[in-house]
Write a protein that holds these residues in place. Sequence first.
Motif, PDB file in Angstrom:
ATOM      1  N   GLN A 136       0.860  -1.180   0.000  1.00  0.00           N
ATOM      2  CA  GLN A 136       0.000   0.000   0.000  1.00  0.00           C
ATOM      3  C   GLN A 136       0.897   1.231   0.000  1.00  0.00           C
ATOM      4  O   GLN A 136       1.709   1.427   0.915  1.00  0.00           O
ATOM      5  CB  GLN A 136      -0.913   0.013   1.220  1.00  0.00           C
ATOM      6  CG  GLN A 136      -1.876  -1.162   1.291  1.00  0.00           C
ATOM      7  CD  GLN A 136      -2.808  -1.043   2.471  1.00  0.00           C
ATOM      8  OE1 GLN A 136      -3.706  -0.204   2.500  1.00  0.00           O
ATOM      9  NE2 GLN A 136      -2.615  -1.891   3.460  1.00  0.00           N
ATOM     10  N   LEU A 149      -4.571  -4.828   5.081  1.00  0.00           N
ATOM     11  CA  LEU A 149      -5.543  -4.767   3.993  1.00  0.00           C
ATOM     12  C   LEU A 149      -6.371  -6.047   4.023  1.00  0.00           C
ATOM     13  O   LEU A 149      -5.824  -7.149   3.923  1.00  0.00           O
ATOM     14  CB  LEU A 149      -4.833  -4.625   2.648  1.00  0.00           C
ATOM     15  CG  LEU A 149      -5.726  -4.331   1.433  1.00  0.00           C
ATOM     16  CD1 LEU A 149      -6.417  -2.981   1.577  1.00  0.00           C
ATOM     17  CD2 LEU A 149      -4.907  -4.363   0.144  1.00  0.00           C
ATOM     18  N   SER A 155      -8.640  -0.907   4.047  1.00  0.00           N
ATOM     19  CA  SER A 155      -7.325  -0.561   4.577  1.00  0.00           C
ATOM     20  C   SER A 155      -7.505   0.078   5.941  1.00  0.00           C
ATOM     21  O   SER A 155      -8.345   0.979   6.105  1.00  0.00           O
ATOM     22  CB  SER A 155      -6.615   0.414   3.624  1.00  0.00           C
ATOM     23  OG  SER A 155      -5.379   0.842   4.170  1.00  0.00           O
TER      24      SER A 155
END
Length: 379
Positions: free
Chosen positions: A65, A152, A205
């Motif tokens: 991410q 996530l 997230s």
Amino acid sequence: MSDVTQVETPDELALLPLDEWHRARGGRMVPFAGYEMPVQYEGIMAEHLWVRESAGLFDVSHMGQLFLSGDDLDTALEALIPADVRGVKVDAQKYSLLLAENGGILDDLMFTRWQDGIYMVVNGACKWDDIAHLREHLPDEIDINHMDEHALLALQGPKAVDALARIVPGVEALVFMTGGRFDWNGTALWISRSGYTGEDGFEISLPADKAAALADALCDQAEVRPIGLGARDSLRLEADLPLYGHDLDTETTPIMAALNFAVGSRRRREEANFPGAQRILMERENGPIQRRVGLIVEGRQPVREGALVLDGEGNEVGRVTSGGFAPSVQKPIAMAYVPTAMADIGTRVTLSQRGKIHHGEVVAMPFIPHRYVRAGASK
């Protein structure tokens, strides 16, 4: 978030934020993308079918991410990927490809326009290379933050919206490839309506230290069970979702991979300045030498990655890149690269796996219909 100043690839297997959570629920852990990850809980077949009929929770915290920000970010990013970055509105999400100079694919990715920059999710096995590539090729004025303190989670299946909306009201208003910020008991969540199964669903997230509590809350819903990597792979294969490092690599262009949609209209017609543009546009106009296709294989025995595609004289002309028995289709299926002349629907193919001959047929993909909730669709 932690600022990326030096890129290092870990030598030892890393643990997911939910490592203990998976083990406590019977997850069988295996090495994958540099992490110990659950391959299954109760069994791949059962987990696959559960996602198709209800809702499954996947831990995809191994993915990278990233948050990119800085002046003229859109222009800088368009020099590396073929998407129309400038055309993406706030909270909208888009699929794209990180391209090599020869037009080959370094990785596939998802990116979302946030108010203050671009949120990007890249593949776990490639994330360190991707970060290094971005750092090398983006201007120094662009900041790259690796959100390595975030987990996530993916909640996938036709009943995912029912389960998630019960604990995070408002998510039901999202449509496919859009996202938003939500609060759950004081924890900030970024949620997009997207996923990797062909089903409706969400990716969430959140801070890693809050992931176990949210996973518990989700699995407390009657519709939700934890799902492992095995079913994730069979689900994505049925849904015509290529996997980087298997169906996509640096020798594969977007056109060869049947990902023509990933090259934005404006980028084709006005600003074709992405890596490998000349080759990619030429292939789009004239056709590539090889193309990714879907196969139904006769019998019950699946063919696996590495099986050969043969011509009428027994010569190798292509290769299977993903294959297995499809629980929802109830047949062996595969993805393969074949000469463009063999890529038409209905073409019969001969396959060789460990000296054994199999027969199959080129079919339209996806193997099962996608069930995304798109904007404007009746609910």
